[in-house]
Design an enzyme around this catalytic site. Structure first.
Site, mmCIF file in Angstrom:
data_model
loop_
_atom_site.group_PDB
_atom_site.id
_atom_site.type_symbol
_atom_site.label_atom_id
_atom_site.label_comp_id
_atom_site.label_asym_id
_atom_site.label_seq_id
_atom_site.Cartn_x
_atom_site.Cartn_y
_atom_site.Cartn_z
ATOM 1 N N ASP A 256 -21.614 -40.499 61.570
ATOM 2 C CA ASP A 256 -21.485 -41.542 60.555
ATOM 3 C C ASP A 256 -22.538 -41.342 59.468
ATOM 4 O O ASP A 256 -23.725 -41.124 59.750
ATOM 5 C CB ASP A 256 -21.663 -42.919 61.201
ATOM 6 C CG ASP A 256 -21.538 -44.050 60.223
ATOM 7 O OD1 ASP A 256 -20.408 -44.466 59.944
ATOM 8 O OD2 ASP A 256 -22.584 -44.512 59.714
ATOM 9 N N CYS B 19 -28.163 -74.890 90.081
ATOM 10 C CA CYS B 19 -28.730 -74.962 88.740
ATOM 11 C C CYS B 19 -28.816 -73.572 88.120
ATOM 12 O O CYS B 19 -28.745 -72.553 88.803
ATOM 13 C CB CYS B 19 -30.157 -75.530 88.775
ATOM 14 S SG CYS B 19 -30.327 -77.136 89.568
#
Length: 494
Positions: A444, A34
């Protein structure tokens, strides 16, 4: 993580979905495996064992739980955050390299012997490349069984199985149901949920992720920078064309609160697994937002941005070479100008495709197609033409291999050696095309403005020094910094 028994037990007992995909719980008494968040009553601690992959569970004789469907959990975030041989191997296996080229092909791409690759994967994942590829084929088969009306023979072929018998045996072994029983259950479940009718020729599925996920910058960026003919935002979905190993495709991706809706139209169903893998990669769906945000919150000036809108992802690409070309076209120009330049290349060199459900017209041109372009035909400065032609030549002749399996530092060095490639272009390619979670853009303009507004250092060198505390998640920090601007890349289209 699967070796930390105490931590795994706590995650299972609390049904913590954050750990889905990190490890799997195998129950010794029922022989079922599971995901940690399985809604069933947790087994006794002495009956649990923990394994690192679904393939390891299957190889050990466990079958998938019918309630939590562990085969559909998000992938482990380790493989997208690491650059070592095992992580690169996992990215290649997810992209179908073992099915197309075999284990020798995988090893050749990594620069190792087949024995070395098998040893490393077995040591870390409890299964070798063939078992990992088999688990992926089983998952693809289940998707086709449950979401299409294809005959089972076609499903087996599309999922990559060599024979109907192998297909039947694998499905029964992994899911404890025959293929026909899986389809019958899916049909009944669809009717009970009043599922929408299927569109002929398409496959619809859900792409899971670890919460939280903030879709604003993710889909906003993809939509705002979309190249006409190749990408579009339509009816609440980001749509684009795909160049795939066996054919072409069109995908529509729709953000939902607990999943990403995915609708695929493929010319060859053998590309299904690869298409899903590339879409997950583009949307950064296997990320661990809890780990990322926790690290970024440690900076008191960055913490308010994270708390305001947690779970930002890094928008990536389905084709690294395509993005590299687009990065050069976008040097020192606006988003609109970059789209215009790219659209001209698409019209002149792109491969036409059909899109009856939308307005897409072409694949982005391949490197080989662009290798024949006339630089004088480009409405670009002469220096930018030289940069673009040098890049295209290196991509076309294979001397610059770019992909999600690239060695990040080696690729950076090769890019930096090309004319016109400065730190910004190299790092944005590392961030969005190669998937380096620590790529950083201190020069940037948007990052510098955001930093200054927050009281962070705004010069590249000082900001880089401050960002050392954000590692290894600086690419995510860039997303939070960019989000302070009102630019369309930061908002879902209306």
């Amino acid at each position: 993580m699967h070796t930390d028994t105490e931590r795994c037990v706590r995650a299972v007992q609390s049904k913590d979905a954050r750990f889905d995909g990190w490890f799997f719980t195998a129950v010794l008494t029922t022989r079922i495996y599971c995901r940690p968040s399985c809604p069933a009553v947790p087994p006794k601690v002495e009956n649990m064992t923990f394994l690192p992959s679904a393939a390891a569970c299957q190889q050990a004789g466990f079958r998938a739980c019918k309630r939590c469907r562990p085969d559909t959990s998000p992938g482990s975030p380790e493989w997208n955050a690491r650059a070592d041989a095992v992580a690169r191997a996992m990215r290649l296996i997810r992209d179908g390299v073992v099915d197309r080229e075999g284990v020798p092909g995988l090893a050749g791409r990594l620069g190792y012997s087949t024995r070395q690759v098998e040893r490393q994967l077995n040591a870390e994942l409890g299964a070798g490349p063939l078992a990992l590829a088999r688990a992926q084929r089983a998952q693809t088969a289940r998707l086709l069984i449950e979401t299409s009306e294809l005959p089972m023979g076609d499903v087996a072929f599309a999922a990559g199985f060599s024979s109907i018998r192998t297909f039947n045996d694998t499905v029964r072994e992994v899911f404890a149901l025959a293929p026909s029983e899986l389809r019958e259950r899916a049909v009944k479940a669809g009717r009970s949920r009043n599922a929408p009718p299927r569109i002929p020729g398409t496959i619809s599925l859900r792409l899971p992720f670890r919460a939280p996920l903030n879709p604003d910058n993710l889909f906003g960026h993809l939509a705002a920078t979309a190249v006409p003919g190749v990408e579009e935002w339509r009816d609440g979905a980001y749509r684009r064309t795909l160049r795939l190993p066996y054919g072409t495709g069109v995908v529509a991706l729709t953000p939902q609160p607990d999943h990403i809706g995915c609708r695929l139209a493929l010319t060859d169903l053998r590309d299904l697994t690869i298409a899903i893998s590339r879409c997950r990669w583009m949307l950064d769906l296997d990320a661990d937002p809890e780990a990322v945000d926790e690290q970024l919150r440690s900076d008191p000036l960055l913490a308010p941005l994270v708390d305001k809108a947690p779970g930002r992802r890094v928008p990536r690409t389905v084709d690294a070479a395509e993005f590299a070309v687009r990065a050069v076209l976008g040097q020192q120009v606006s988003t609109a100008a970059a789209r215009t330049h790219a659209a001209r290349l698409v019209t002149a060199y792109g491969e036409p495709v059909e899109d009856p459900l939308g307005g897409l017209t072409h694949l982005f041109p391949s490197s080989q197609a662009l290798a024949g372009l006339d630089p004088e035909s480009l409405a670009l400065p002469r220096s930018r033409r030289a940069t673009l032609t040098a890049l295209v030549s290196a991509l076309a002749d294979g001397s610059l291999p770019l992909g999600f399996d690239s060695d990040w530092e080696a690729a950076r060095a090769q890019l930096a050696a090309l004319p016109g490639f400065g730190p910004w272009t190299t790092e944005v390619i590392a961030m969005r095309a190669l998937g380096d979670p620590d790529a950083f853009l201190p020069s940037d303009l948007g990052v510098r403005r955001a930093a200054q507004g927050l009281g962070l250092p705004s010069t590249p060198s000082a900001l880089t020094a401050r960002a050392a505390g954000w590692r290894p998640w600086r690419a995510y920090a860039v997303q939070y910094l960019w989000a302070t601007d009102a630019h369309p890349i930061n908002h879902l289209p209306v």
